[in-house]
Enzyme design. Structure first.
Site, PDB file in Angstrom:
ATOM      1  N   HIS A 589       0.588  -1.198  -0.449  1.00 50.52           N
ATOM      2  CA  HIS A 589      -0.262   0.197  -0.059  1.00 50.52           C
ATOM      3  C   HIS A 589       1.373   1.494  -0.049  1.00 50.52           C
ATOM      4  O   HIS A 589       0.691   2.192  -0.379  1.00 50.52           O
ATOM      5  CB  HIS A 589      -0.427  -0.240   0.777  1.00 50.52           C
ATOM      6  N   ARG A 696     -12.730   1.812  -5.185  1.00 52.40           N
ATOM      7  CA  ARG A 696     -12.225   0.925  -3.808  1.00 52.40           C
ATOM      8  C   ARG A 696     -12.995   1.133  -2.877  1.00 52.40           C
ATOM      9  O   ARG A 696     -12.871   2.128  -2.083  1.00 52.40           O
ATOM     10  CB  ARG A 696     -10.786   0.920  -3.772  1.00 52.40           C
ATOM     11  N   ARG A 732     -16.388  -1.243  -7.250  1.00 53.87           N
ATOM     12  CA  ARG A 732     -16.390  -2.894  -6.718  1.00 53.87           C
ATOM     13  C   ARG A 732     -16.955  -2.316  -5.635  1.00 53.87           C
ATOM     14  O   ARG A 732     -16.567  -1.613  -4.796  1.00 53.87           O
ATOM     15  CB  ARG A 732     -14.487  -2.346  -6.287  1.00 53.87           C
ATOM     16  N   GLU A 825      -9.489 -11.515  -9.899  1.00 50.08           N
ATOM     17  CA  GLU A 825      -8.572 -11.634  -9.062  1.00 50.08           C
ATOM     18  C   GLU A 825      -7.888 -12.873  -8.215  1.00 50.08           C
ATOM     19  O   GLU A 825      -6.779 -13.320  -7.666  1.00 50.08           O
ATOM     20  CB  GLU A 825      -8.228 -10.244  -8.407  1.00 50.08           C
ATOM     21  N   ASN A 848      -3.473  -7.338  -8.945  1.00 46.05           N
ATOM     22  CA  ASN A 848      -2.312  -7.527  -7.418  1.00 46.05           C
ATOM     23  C   ASN A 848      -2.745  -8.980  -7.071  1.00 46.05           C
ATOM     24  O   ASN A 848      -0.958  -9.311  -6.579  1.00 46.05           O
ATOM     25  CB  ASN A 848      -2.678  -6.014  -6.263  1.00 46.05           C
ATOM     26  N   ASP A 849      -3.486  -8.918  -6.860  1.00 45.46           N
ATOM     27  CA  ASP A 849      -3.912  -9.914  -6.142  1.00 45.46           C
ATOM     28  C   ASP A 849      -4.188 -11.442  -6.888  1.00 45.46           C
ATOM     29  O   ASP A 849      -3.617 -12.345  -6.387  1.00 45.46           O
ATOM     30  CB  ASP A 849      -5.598 -10.137  -5.864  1.00 45.46           C
ATOM     31  N   ARG A 859       1.138 -10.057  -1.166  1.00 46.24           N
ATOM     32  CA  ARG A 859       1.386  -8.791  -1.368  1.00 46.24           C
ATOM     33  C   ARG A 859       2.254  -7.995  -0.716  1.00 46.24           C
ATOM     34  O   ARG A 859       2.822  -6.878  -1.165  1.00 46.24           O
ATOM     35  CB  ARG A 859       0.292  -8.276  -2.398  1.00 46.24           C
ATOM     36  N   CYS A 896      -7.262  -3.515 -13.691  1.00 45.94           N
ATOM     37  CA  CYS A 896      -7.069  -2.076 -12.692  1.00 45.94           C
ATOM     38  C   CYS A 896      -5.532  -2.878 -11.555  1.00 45.94           C
ATOM     39  O   CYS A 896      -6.213  -1.560 -10.174  1.00 45.94           O
ATOM     40  CB  CYS A 896      -8.593  -2.593 -11.832  1.00 45.94           C
TER      41      CYS A 896
END
Ligand code: PEP
Ligand code: MG
Length: 962
Positions: A589, A696, A732, A825, A848-849, A859, A896
């Site tokens: 993050h 998000r 989302r 993901e 990312n996931d 991550r 994304c």
């Protein structure tokens, strides 16, 4: 079930090599009547297939499956080799756990041993054990004891009622990592039960990682509607581990000492709850024996206790606060005291002082063993640098050398390094050493603190003067105000009156106040807690003569071990040109924040990054993920030219930011923005975003102390739609759980929450929350383009459940331009993309996931996440499968995840056929510029090249060479 008994153990064995040790193990099994002599060959045959070394100095030789006919009875023999045996795989073995098992019973033994493998120093303690009982005690899983120590207490908390105290006690257990958020939530709903004498009790058994007891006492005793409130106990219950503590609490109440707790300091509370008498005298001493209080030194300690005229009790400062008789060998060994821990002896009556002095002297002399003093730094919490001294020294970085790492935020920076190292503070806990002063020790400590506060104030004023206004000056002025807080001073003076040193008393006051802020689950107040600690460290620095790191007032590249999101948010963006961290990865993050702030960043460079010195010149390349250390003049000149060129490109990109996203040959690729805050939607449009590709929404939920109601959510979403002015919004639905906890939506403790109840799975457990969110989205959208997507979908089944809610609400509300899709993901969703594509309107790939789950790398992992590179060919193949499946059904695909703004990845993603890229707001103009620089043909070439590689590094190298 196999159990280990003292008869199974042979101590003090010696062997000429590992074969001899195996022979002895076989002979021992044979002598115990468990196997035939030929079982020896079976042990050797199994060893030839692969080493049976388990770890922590333990090997577990056993026969092959074919040799089971040679076993008479199932059993185990333990052979201790105090000098160790060189095993054939290079390990040193101190204990053979030799197993004769006619079926799978040996797995029981293995299960018993697994906890030993995680414990520190076991090999040494096994080698040093001098009784079978001690060895078996080491190997057996210890019965958990409830924790109660200074860290689980929350004293003098500024609470107004017993509910706040209960919550403070629960929060303290959470900070001590004994429980998780679900425990705190469970306590929040409870009515404390009266115990009498102004004491109250709450307890819960959900979310408990370690059984523990906490006590929160108010600043001053008060009376509530149901009687006086002197304190609230909070029990984290696990099996019956907390029973002993509750029994001691009952004894305390029986003896009428409950009310005294409200005025007691941490030592006083622990003493009363340890079972010690309130009139006992105590003495503490640090244990120095290398292997802790194992049988031999414990025997000597017990002997010394038995020689005293009065009974002596002993407990550990850290742990369960249970005091035991110092004359009982089993009880003393049962404390499990390790080197560096503090023993507290207590005795009562005439001669107590002499008895305690004898016990302390015995421990200090090493209890029959040669002991080494603890290094000063280790006693006060060894610093990373100090620990490194005993490890292999890190190779220094060469001049003009390349330090490779992970590209985390694009851009180029040329500036001197500013290496930010957390300072180490080394100070005595107690002011006893100053007792010889003419003034009282407390008075002397008070003067020291006053002087340090004056100096800290002076430092802050000087900094405010140089900060010339702005956010930094504001923060510093706030710090200066905090220094004058009379309550902080009073709390610290009280600690000094109890004998603490100025440093310890000050830090205790700061920490208590900071924790009190954190408990209140309000983001702003939690940030204030960080400020309090900053101020606290400044004063501590003055007291300890340690200089605090102060960022220079000139441009610099920040070099640090790791950096939290709050640290990134506080960076003075006017001076920070770049960010280099030793740990962390591209999807952590803090990296996401660095990108949001537009600061070039390279992360996960390893410990060598910390060998850099302040003012070392650096060139940081946030696109290629590397840093040039002390560059040569030519290289620096070239970099300066490139920087100028990049700045020109950035200016051009900014000038053309409102153009549609298109490749040079006209292929349309929408470039949208990722948002966490609907207030930033207008900024996204201003940066050229063609819509929002990922909202998000959990950030809206996180910003409120409880789930935002329908009206609040409608307001939030409407703000985004209004700012977007007809551009599409991909929202989302709530994605919490795993790495995105929501304080007021506790989930049961899970061994692996990343693979647990999270995302859509979690949302479907409370469909009413999901329904409110969907209703708010549909209502806010009206006729404007709304794209709803569900996070963490594993297959079509979950999607159908969520879609059914949307369909029902749409029929009711009648909203217009709505598409419903899923995030890809989880690898299963990519693999099953054809079945999903048939039912959804679109896909958005959360790289990312997807990367985390494909590569099995967390991550947020401190060291490994640098390898969680979305350009890994395995991830790229999953993207390819997803795109192919979607296009076969005529559906569109976006990306994304952070990969969408990686300059090297953009042509690859376009070549794979992706239709939309959603990136952080500040990257929008550059991503569009990047698209204008490629054609479909060149992009496909990039994609083919990448897919043909075997590793992410090979992908990056091959792309760079194109
Ligand atoms: C992703 O996983 O790629 C994603 C975009 O979602 P988040 O980073 O919020 O988990
Ligand atoms: Mg995700």
């Amino acid at each position: 079930m196999l159990t280990l008994t003292p008869q199974d153990a042979a101590l003090d064995c010696r062997a000429d090599g590992w074969q001899d040790a195996l022979d002895q193990a076989a002979a021992s099994l044979h002598q115990a009547g468990l196997v035939e002599p030929a079982y020896r060959d079976a042990l050797h045959a199994r060893e030839a297939q692969g080493s049976t070394y388990l770890g922590s100095g333990i090997a577990i030789p056993h026969g092959t499956p074919e040799s089971r006919s040679q076993i008479h009875h199932t059993g185990v023999r333990l052979l201790q080799f105090p000098q160790g045996v060189e095993w054939h795989d290079g390990n040193r073995v101190y204990l053979l756990v030799t197993i004769a098992a006619s079926s799978d019973e040996h797995l029981d033994v293995l299960r018993q041993l697994t906890h030993v493998l995680d414990a520190e120093g076991v090999a040494e303690r096994l080698a040093a054990a001098d009784s079978a009982e001690e060895m078996i005690a080491l190997l057996s899983r210890p019965r958990p004891k409830a924790r109660l120590d200074a860290d689980t207490l929350c004293l003098n908390f500024p609470a107004r009622d017993r509910f706040e105290l209960a919550l403070a006690a629960a929060a303290r257990l959470r900070q001590a990592e004994c429980v998780d958020a679900s425990f705190v939530a469970a306590i929040n709903t409870q009515e404390p039960v009266a115990l009498g004498q102004g004491l109250w009790l709450v307890s819960a058994d959900c979310g408990v990682k370690q059984p523990a007891l906490s006590l929160a006492t108010p600043e001053r005793a008060f009376s509530g509607p149901r009687g006086p409130v002197n304190g609230v106990f909070c029990v984290a219950a696990l099996d019956d581990a907390h029973r002993d503590l509750l029994a001691r609490l009952a004894d305390l109440l029986d003896s009428g000492q409950g009310e005294a707790l409200v005025d007691a300091d941490a030592d006083g509370v622990l003493m009363r709850l340890s079972g010690e008498s309130s009139s006992a005298q105590t003495a503490r001493v640090t244990l120095l024996n290398a292997h802790g209080l194992h049988a031999r030194p414990a025997k000597l300690l017990v002997q010394t206790a038995r020689e005293q005229a009065l009974p002596v009790r002993v407990r550990l400062l850290e742990g369960s606060a249970e005091s035991v008789s110092a004359a009982s060998l089993t009880k003393v060994i049962g404390l499990g005291a390790r080197r560096g821990q503090t023993l507290i002896f207590s005795a009562e009556g005439e001669g107590a002082e002499t008895a305690l002095a004898a016990m302390v002297a015995a421990v200090e002399s090493g209890l029959g063993e040669a002991v080494r003093p603890l290094a000063e730094a280790a006693a006060a919490g060894a610093s990373r640098a100090a620990r490194r001294e005993v490890e292999a020294p890190l190779e220094p970085l060469e001049d003009d050398g390349v330090l490779p790492a992970t590209a985390a935020s694009p851009g180029l920076a040329i500036a001197p390094a500013y290496v930010m190292r957390a300072p180490d503070f080394d100070y005595p806990e107690r002011a006893r050493d100053l007792a010889a002063d003419k003034q009282g020790p407390a008075e002397r400590q008070r003067e020291r603190l006053q002087a340090a506060l004056d100096e800290a104030r002076r430092q802050l004023q000087a900094l405010i003067g140089t900060a010339k206004g702005g956010d930094v000056a504001e923060i510093l002025s706030m710090h200066a105000e905090m220094l004058d807080d009379p309550e902080l001073h009073e709390a610290a003076f009280e600690g000094m009156r109890d004998g603490l040193s100025a440093e310890a008393a000050w830090w205790q006051a700061i920490d208590t106040a900071a924790r009190a802020q954190e408990v209140l689950a309000d983001r702003l107040l939690a940030e204030r807690a960080a400020d309090l600690r900053d101020v606290g460290r400044r004063v501590l620095g003055v007291l300890c003569g340690v200089e605090l790191p102060t960022p220079p007032q000139r441009p610099y590249i920040l070099v640090t071990d790791d950096i939290g999101p709050s640290d990134v948010a506080r960076l003075d963006t006017a001076q920070v040109r770049g960010l280099l961290t030793a740990r962390g990865g591209a999807t952590s993050h803090s990296a996401i924040l660095a990108r949001a702030l537009g600061i070039p960043a390279v992360v996960g460079a390893g410990e060598r990054a910390l060998t850099l010195n302040n003012d070392d010149d650096l060139i940081l390349d946030g696109d290629l993920g590397r840093v040039i250390v002390r560059p040569s003049a030519e290289r620096r000149d070239r970099a300066e030219l490139r920087l100028k060129e990049l700045e020109r490109l950035r200016r051009e990109a900014h000038g053309a930011r409102f153009e549609e996203g298109r490749t040079a040959d006209g292929k349309r690729i929408e470039v949208a923005a990722n948002l966490g805050n609907t207030a930033h939607a207008a900024d996204a449009v201003e940066q050229g975003a063609e819509g929002v590709g990922l909202l998000r929404t959990e950030f809206i939920f996180m910003a409120h102390p409880e789930a935002p109601d329908l009206e609040t959510q409608i307001g939030e979403y409407r703000r985004a739609f209004d700012a977007l002015d007809g551009r599409p919004l991909v929202a989302r639905t709530l994605d919490v759980g795993g790495d995105k906890p929501l304080p007021y939506w506790p989930v049961p403790a899970e061994d692996n929450p990343f693979l647990g109840l999270r995302g859509l799975r979690l949302a479907l457990t409370r469909p009413e929350v999901l329904e409110t969110q969907l209703r708010a989205l549909l209502t806010a959208a009206g006729e404007r383009p709304l794209r709803i997507m569900f996070p963490m979908v594993k297959d079509v089944d979950e999607y159908r459940q969520a879609r059914a809610i949307v369909d029902r609400l749409q029929a009711e509300i009648g909203a217009g331009d709505v598409q419903v899709g899923v995030m890809i993901e989880i690898p299963s969703a990519a693999l099953l993309a054809p079945s999903l594509a048939a039912e959804v309107d679109f896909f958005s790939i959360g790289t990312n996931d997807l990367t985390q789950y494909t590569l099995a790398i967390d991550r947020g992992h401190a060291t490994l996440s640098a390898q969680a590179d979305g350009l890994h060919p395995a991830v790229l193949r999953l993207i390819q499968m997803t795109v192919d499946a979607a296009h076969a059904e005529g559906k569109w695909v976006g990306v994304c995840g952070e990969l969408g703004s990686d300059a090297a990845a953009v042509p690859v993603l376009v070549g794979l056929g992706v239709d939309e890229l959603s990136v952080s707001v500040r990257q929008v103009p550059m991503v569009k510029a990047r698209l204008r620089g490629i054609t479909q043909e060149s992009a496909q070439h990039h994609a083919r090249t990448a897919l043909a590689q075997a590793t992410s590094q090979a992908v990056r190298d091959a792309l760079e060479a194109l």
